[in-house]
Design a protein around this motif. Structure first.
Motif, PDB file in Angstrom:
ATOM      1  N   UNK A 114     -78.119  68.299 -67.010  1.00 28.10           N
ATOM      2  CA  UNK A 114     -78.419  69.471 -67.149  1.00 28.10           C
ATOM      3  C   UNK A 114     -77.595  70.002 -68.251  1.00 28.10           C
ATOM      4  N   UNK A 115     -76.650  69.443 -68.581  1.00 28.92           N
ATOM      5  CA  UNK A 115     -75.633  69.874 -69.718  1.00 28.92           C
ATOM      6  C   UNK A 115     -76.002  69.297 -70.998  1.00 28.92           C
ATOM      7  N   UNK A 116     -76.650  69.932 -71.836  1.00 25.17           N
ATOM      8  CA  UNK A 116     -77.095  69.272 -73.058  1.00 25.17           C
ATOM      9  C   UNK A 116     -76.015  68.606 -73.740  1.00 25.17           C
ATOM     10  N   UNK A 117     -76.369  67.750 -74.600  1.00 26.61           N
ATOM     11  CA  UNK A 117     -75.383  67.162 -75.619  1.00 26.61           C
ATOM     12  C   UNK A 117     -75.494  68.093 -76.848  1.00 26.61           C
ATOM     13  N   UNK A 118     -74.515  68.510 -77.694  1.00 28.55           N
ATOM     14  CA  UNK A 118     -74.436  69.046 -78.879  1.00 28.55           C
ATOM     15  C   UNK A 118     -74.054  68.318 -79.849  1.00 28.55           C
ATOM     16  N   UNK A 119     -74.799  68.618 -80.856  1.00 27.31           N
ATOM     17  CA  UNK A 119     -74.713  68.105 -82.339  1.00 27.31           C
ATOM     18  C   UNK A 119     -74.280  69.096 -83.304  1.00 27.31           C
ATOM     19  N   UNK A 120     -73.075  69.112 -83.582  1.00 23.57           N
ATOM     20  CA  UNK A 120     -72.824  70.425 -84.507  1.00 23.57           C
ATOM     21  C   UNK A 120     -72.616  69.952 -85.911  1.00 23.57           C
ATOM     22  N   UNK A 121     -73.073  70.711 -86.853  1.00 21.75           N
ATOM     23  CA  UNK A 121     -73.079  70.579 -88.322  1.00 21.75           C
ATOM     24  C   UNK A 121     -72.755  71.909 -88.947  1.00 21.75           C
ATOM     25  N   UNK A 122     -71.830  71.651 -90.151  1.00 18.93           N
ATOM     26  CA  UNK A 122     -71.474  72.648 -90.607  1.00 18.93           C
ATOM     27  C   UNK A 122     -72.435  73.390 -91.870  1.00 18.93           C
ATOM     28  N   UNK A 123     -73.604  73.200 -91.810  1.00 17.87           N
ATOM     29  CA  UNK A 123     -74.541  73.958 -92.903  1.00 17.87           C
ATOM     30  C   UNK A 123     -75.603  74.463 -91.995  1.00 17.87           C
ATOM     31  N   UNK A 124     -76.330  75.331 -92.748  1.00 21.72           N
ATOM     32  CA  UNK A 124     -77.475  75.994 -92.438  1.00 21.72           C
ATOM     33  C   UNK A 124     -78.697  75.135 -92.219  1.00 21.72           C
ATOM     34  N   UNK A 150     -83.364  63.263 -81.645  1.00 20.49           N
ATOM     35  CA  UNK A 150     -84.531  62.997 -81.010  1.00 20.49           C
ATOM     36  C   UNK A 150     -84.263  61.538 -80.408  1.00 20.49           C
ATOM     37  N   UNK A 151     -83.623  60.701 -81.408  1.00 23.54           N
ATOM     38  CA  UNK A 151     -83.418  59.262 -80.737  1.00 23.54           C
ATOM     39  C   UNK A 151     -82.264  59.263 -79.772  1.00 23.54           C
ATOM     40  N   UNK A 152     -81.405  60.342 -79.828  1.00 21.10           N
ATOM     41  CA  UNK A 152     -80.291  60.171 -78.745  1.00 21.10           C
ATOM     42  C   UNK A 152     -80.972  60.932 -77.330  1.00 21.10           C
ATOM     43  N   UNK A 153     -81.696  61.600 -77.555  1.00 20.88           N
ATOM     44  CA  UNK A 153     -82.519  62.244 -76.334  1.00 20.88           C
ATOM     45  C   UNK A 153     -83.127  61.081 -75.456  1.00 20.88           C
ATOM     46  N   UNK A 154     -83.520  60.065 -76.066  1.00 20.00           N
ATOM     47  CA  UNK A 154     -84.151  58.970 -75.323  1.00 20.00           C
ATOM     48  C   UNK A 154     -82.969  58.035 -75.009  1.00 20.00           C
ATOM     49  N   UNK A 192     -80.641  62.642 -71.957  1.00 21.52           N
ATOM     50  CA  UNK A 192     -80.282  63.717 -71.686  1.00 21.52           C
ATOM     51  C   UNK A 192     -80.599  64.854 -72.868  1.00 21.52           C
ATOM     52  N   UNK A 193     -80.802  65.966 -72.590  1.00 20.36           N
ATOM     53  CA  UNK A 193     -81.191  67.083 -73.652  1.00 20.36           C
ATOM     54  C   UNK A 193     -80.270  66.764 -74.586  1.00 20.36           C
ATOM     55  N   UNK A 194     -80.513  67.215 -76.032  1.00 22.26           N
ATOM     56  CA  UNK A 194     -79.879  67.367 -77.128  1.00 22.26           C
ATOM     57  C   UNK A 194     -80.299  68.359 -77.833  1.00 22.26           C
TER      58      UNK A 194
END
Length: 330
Positions: A33-43, A57-61, A65-67
């Protein structure tokens, strides 16, 4: 194709997004239930953001887990880094960062709010971002060797365009100038579009920036490519020699890269699981082809290799930065 349309497309390619408020995009999936966050420093909209969302999309599978991708632009990607270093050490928050916060900023800033070697754990070296030296198609030189001969005859015209002072291109230009005995001047622009406009107009003899943002103008015959950064030719431009091949040293470690990190204290087993999933993702043909269109080459090296590379690049640039006397400030 009209020059105005080419520049408009170039802006889209570069992902120029000013003042845009970004809402993270969740990828729905079964699992935790806790998503994995990918944090990027740009808009949103830029190459790194697109890369992060493709990876999500690849890591979700693979991770089941939700990403989500979380955009934290500002302070030259240091806000994103700070978000991750303060996160729980559980592998649920991942930073995808360019090189400077780990290789150059520790040398150019008098004080940083983070320790690049202790606050984050390298997970994987993901992608290379080759840079290319370009010039307007109407210039009298067609190769880097011809440019070097030209600028030696006209040292007052030694301005070299770039989009950020204090980066590897800045110090590469200083290194090259010292090698050829010409005071080359790193000339900062507010964006690559402005730099390329001056190249095409003939007021800027040479500029260096990412391959992806220059391809449309190159294909349209508006600019020439004289050499790429790095120690080997890029598959994106196999016919363009490296700058070192062309007699222009100083740029062997100047290419950009994107790599993944997590907060210090993350269990080694968790780091290993993320490393495996990420390396598998970037080796898939669809990711490789999609990112090539944006000027990236998928690399794929371990976190241990990434740590060694960061130390080696920092050591290489340290004497150059110190000799320049340059210090960064916000």
């Amino acid at each position: 194709m009209p020059f105005r349309i080419i520049l408009k497309r170039l802006v889209v390619t570069l992902g120029v997004a000013i003042g845009v408020s970004v809402v993270p995009t969740a990828v729905q999936a079964a699992g935790s239930d806790t998503p994995t966050r990918i944090v990027v420093g740009f808009a949103a909209g830029g190459a790194l953001d697109i890369f992060a969302r493709t990876l999500a999309e690849k890591l979700r599978v693979s991770l089941n887990t939700p990403v989500v991708v979380e955009n934290r632009p500002g302070a030259s990607a240091r806000l994103a880094l700070d978000t991750v270093r303060r996160s729980a050490a559980d592998g649920k928050t991942i930073l995808i960062s360019p090189a400077p916060p780990f290789t150059i900023f520790p040398l150019t800033y008098k004080q940083l709010p983070y320790d690049p070697d202790k606050d984050l754990v390298p997970v994987a070296y993901l992608a290379d971002v080759p840079l290319v030296a370009s010039t307007g198609a109407n210039q009298p030189y067609r190769t880097m060797q011809e440019y070097l001969a030209w600028v030696k005859r006209q040292p007052s015209k030694g301005g070299v365009g770039l989009v950020t002072l204090g980066g590897t291109i800045h110090f590469g230009v200083l290194t090259l100038g010292k090698e050829i005995g010409v005071p080359l001047l790193p000339t900062a622009y507010r964006g690559a579009v402005m730099m390329l406009t001056d190249e095409i107009g003939g007021t800027l003899p040479l500029g260096i920036d990412a391959v992806g943002g220059q391809m449309e103008l190159y294909r349209a015959g508006k600019i020439r490519f004289l050499g790429v950064t790095g120690t080997k030719r890029t598959s994106l431009l196999p016919d363009v020699p490296t700058l070192a091949e062309s007699g222009a040293p100083g740029f062997e470690s100047a290419s950009g890269w994107y790599s993944a990190f997590v907060a210090a204290g993350t269990p080694a087993e968790t780091v290993g699981r993320l490393e495996k999933a990420m390396l598998e993702a970037i080796r898939t043909p669809d990711v490789r082809d999609k990112m090539a269109a944006l000027g990236m080459e998928m690399n794929g090296q371990s976190g241990a290799a990434l740590r060694k590379m960061i130390q080696a690049q920092r050591a290489q640039w340290k004497p150059v930065v110190e000799a320049s006397g340059f210090t960064a400030s916000d």
